[in-house]
Design a protein around this motif. Structure first.
Motif, PDB file in Angstrom:
ATOM      1  N   VAL A  86       0.876  -1.178   0.000  1.00 53.26           N
ATOM      2  CA  VAL A  86       0.000   0.000   0.000  1.00 53.26           C
ATOM      3  C   VAL A  86       0.907   1.220   0.000  1.00 53.26           C
ATOM      4  N   ARG A  87       0.735   2.092  -0.980  1.00 55.31           N
ATOM      5  CA  ARG A  87       1.479   3.350  -1.047  1.00 55.31           C
ATOM      6  C   ARG A  87       0.560   4.481  -0.649  1.00 55.31           C
ATOM      7  N   ASN A  88       1.127   5.470   0.044  1.00 55.94           N
ATOM      8  CA  ASN A  88       0.386   6.643   0.515  1.00 55.94           C
ATOM      9  C   ASN A  88      -0.731   6.228   1.470  1.00 55.94           C
ATOM     10  N   LEU A  89      -0.362   5.465   2.456  1.00 54.89           N
ATOM     11  CA  LEU A  89      -1.298   4.879   3.419  1.00 54.89           C
ATOM     12  C   LEU A  89      -2.186   5.918   4.100  1.00 54.89           C
ATOM     13  N   LEU A  90      -1.636   7.069   4.490  1.00 54.10           N
ATOM     14  CA  LEU A  90      -2.403   8.092   5.201  1.00 54.10           C
ATOM     15  C   LEU A  90      -3.289   8.918   4.282  1.00 54.10           C
ATOM     16  N   ASP A  91      -2.887   9.085   3.031  1.00 51.94           N
ATOM     17  CA  ASP A  91      -3.615   9.864   2.030  1.00 51.94           C
ATOM     18  C   ASP A  91      -3.972  11.263   2.533  1.00 51.94           C
ATOM     19  N   ASP A  92      -2.991  11.936   3.143  1.00 56.44           N
ATOM     20  CA  ASP A  92      -3.201  13.304   3.621  1.00 56.44           C
ATOM     21  C   ASP A  92      -3.253  14.285   2.458  1.00 56.44           C
ATOM     22  N   ASP A  93      -3.701  15.494   2.758  1.00 57.56           N
ATOM     23  CA  ASP A  93      -3.835  16.539   1.749  1.00 57.56           C
ATOM     24  C   ASP A  93      -2.488  17.105   1.314  1.00 57.56           C
ATOM     25  N   TYR A  94      -2.368  17.353   0.027  1.00 60.27           N
ATOM     26  CA  TYR A  94      -1.288  18.167  -0.524  1.00 60.27           C
ATOM     27  C   TYR A  94      -1.825  19.588  -0.568  1.00 60.27           C
ATOM     28  N   LEU A  95      -1.044  20.542  -0.096  1.00 57.73           N
ATOM     29  CA  LEU A  95      -1.469  21.931  -0.109  1.00 57.73           C
ATOM     30  C   LEU A  95      -0.516  22.748  -0.961  1.00 57.73           C
ATOM     31  N   GLU A  96      -1.071  23.725  -1.659  1.00 64.20           N
ATOM     32  CA  GLU A  96      -0.267  24.725  -2.344  1.00 64.20           C
ATOM     33  C   GLU A  96      -0.831  26.078  -1.940  1.00 64.20           C
ATOM     34  N   THR A  97       0.082  26.965  -1.512  1.00 68.35           N
ATOM     35  CA  THR A  97      -0.339  28.279  -1.040  1.00 68.35           C
ATOM     36  C   THR A  97       0.491  29.372  -1.691  1.00 68.35           C
ATOM     37  N   TYR A  98      -0.079  30.560  -1.716  1.00 68.01           N
ATOM     38  CA  TYR A  98       0.682  31.746  -2.105  1.00 68.01           C
ATOM     39  C   TYR A  98       1.441  32.179  -0.865  1.00 68.01           C
ATOM     40  N   GLY A  99       2.760  32.117  -0.899  1.00 71.90           N
ATOM     41  CA  GLY A  99       3.562  32.438   0.267  1.00 71.90           C
ATOM     42  C   GLY A  99       3.663  31.229   1.175  1.00 71.90           C
ATOM     43  N   SER A 100       4.304  31.439   2.314  1.00 76.36           N
ATOM     44  CA  SER A 100       4.500  30.328   3.238  1.00 76.36           C
ATOM     45  C   SER A 100       3.180  29.924   3.879  1.00 76.36           C
ATOM     46  N   ARG A 101       3.157  28.742   4.477  1.00 75.82           N
ATOM     47  CA  ARG A 101       1.938  28.198   5.051  1.00 75.82           C
ATOM     48  C   ARG A 101       1.325  29.127   6.097  1.00 75.82           C
TER      49      ARG A 101
END
Length: 124
Positions: A86-101
């Motif tokens: 099983v790959r990516n077991l947790l399946d958490d969100d990928y985030l992309e933001t303008y600037g730092s988080r």
């Protein structure tokens, strides 16, 4: 604002494009030669990185989640092996933001999903 054009401050220094400040890889494995069983749990943690630079405005930052993979392999007799993964077991969100988080506005948020594999191999 001059003539309807908004000036955004451009930083004098910024991290290299697509380079994370850190990468952490962990691997935990179990191997029992008597029973022919092998299990592996691996994790990858990567720091935020610039995915798109702009001349005006904030750069686009990617915030990868922790990736966790699991695999188990079992020998079946002398020549056969069965493997499940099983790959990516947790399946958490990928985030992309303008600037730092901490200060960035959300550009996009998505999940890649899990990938399952099952294989039978023979060695001669």
């Amino acid at each position: 604002d001059r003539d309807g054009v908004i000036d955004f401050p451009t930083p004098r220094q910024r991290p290299l494009y697509d380079q994370s400040p850190y990468v952490i890889n962990l691997d935990l494995s179990y191997d029992n030669p008597r029973s022919g069983t092998t299990c592996t749990l691996s994790a990858n943690l990567t720091g935020e990185r610039i995915s798109l630079t702009t001349a005006q405005g904030e750069d686009l930052y990617q915030h990868p989640p922790v990736l966790v993979d699991f695999g188990v392999s079992q020998k079946l007799g002398r020549n056969l092996s069965l493997r499940f993964g099983v790959r990516n077991l947790l399946d958490d969100d990928y985030l992309e933001t303008y600037g730092s988080r901490a200060e960035g506005a959300l550009y996009q948020k998505y999940q890649r999903g899990r990938t399952y594999s099952l294989s039978l191999s023979a060695e001669f």
